[in-house]
Design a protein around this motif. Structure first.
Motif, PDB file in Angstrom:
ATOM      1  N   SER A  16       0.833  -1.215   0.000  1.00 24.45           N
ATOM      2  CA  SER A  16       0.000   0.000   0.000  1.00 24.45           C
ATOM      3  C   SER A  16       0.862   1.257   0.000  1.00 24.45           C
ATOM      4  O   SER A  16       0.570   2.231  -0.700  1.00 24.45           O
ATOM      5  CB  SER A  16      -0.924   0.015   1.220  1.00 24.45           C
ATOM      6  OG  SER A  16      -1.845  -1.029   1.162  1.00 24.45           O
ATOM      7  N   ALA A  17       1.926   1.256   0.795  1.00 27.79           N
ATOM      8  CA  ALA A  17       2.830   2.418   0.866  1.00 27.79           C
ATOM      9  C   ALA A  17       3.527   2.625  -0.478  1.00 27.79           C
ATOM     10  O   ALA A  17       3.665   3.757  -0.956  1.00 27.79           O
ATOM     11  CB  ALA A  17       3.847   2.236   1.980  1.00 27.79           C
ATOM     12  N   SER A  21       3.083   5.912  -2.776  1.00 32.15           N
ATOM     13  CA  SER A  21       4.227   6.756  -3.158  1.00 32.15           C
ATOM     14  C   SER A  21       4.349   6.835  -4.684  1.00 32.15           C
ATOM     15  O   SER A  21       4.678   7.892  -5.234  1.00 32.15           O
ATOM     16  CB  SER A  21       5.526   6.247  -2.539  1.00 32.15           C
ATOM     17  OG  SER A  21       5.887   5.000  -3.066  1.00 32.15           O
TER      18      SER A  21
END
Length: 177
Positions: A16-17, A21
């Motif tokens: 998810s990160a 990003s």
């Protein structure tokens, strides 16, 4: 549940990160591209506005029109050679036109040509409005310019006007433009 279940939550968070990003970087790049296009569009609009302002000033310049008309008439007349006005000892008895008058017109269009080269004026806008004036002016005054260059020992006098006129003569206006 197996041992792999312990890693499922941290993997999901990392994934998810990474996606967040990546989307942020894409959004930043898209914003930069949009800003660059806005800047480029503003520059194009500014050059066109500057060109139109210059054209309008030229159209309202009575001296410019009077002198250009006299230059044209003299060029078309068999009795007059405009280059004689470049000589300092010329006795211009009829006072139709002076070297200063010719210089006034040439200087104005030299500045226009320089403004085009410096991207202050939009070339296409000026070409559509001033093609005949600029190309003919150079043709009418070519000998005069040569004499002035020789007298002052400066081969670059009116060089921007000359280059622009020659360029436009090589690539004249067409109905497709």
């Amino acid at each position: 549940m197996g041992e792999w279940a312990l890693y499922l939550s941290p993997i999901a968070i990392l994934l998810s990160a990474w996606l967040a990003s990546r989307n942020a970087v894409n959004a930043i790049n898209a914003s930069r591209e949009a800003n660059q296009k806005s800047i480029e569009n503003a520059a194009v609009i500014s050059r066109k506005k500057n060109a139109i302002d210059m054209i309008m000033r030229a159209h309202s310049d009575g001296r410019l029109h009077d002198v250009y008309k006299k230059i044209k008439e003299m060029h078309e007349s068999c009795d007059h050679d405009i280059s004689k006005f470049a000589y300092k000892n010329n006795n211009n008895d009829n006072k139709l036109i002076t070297s200063s008058d010719i210089g006034y017109v040439l200087n104005l269009f030299e500045h226009v040509a320089n403004g085009i080269n410096q991207q202050i004026f939009d070339e296409e806008t000026i070409k559509r409005s001033q093609f005949g004036t600029i190309t003919n002016l150079y043709k009418y005054c070519e000998k005069f310019i040569g004499i002035i260059r020789d007298q002052h020992g400066r081969p670059t006098i009116y060089i921007e006007l000359e280059r622009l006129a020659k360029k436009w003569n090589e690539h004249p206006l067409t109905t497709k433009q």
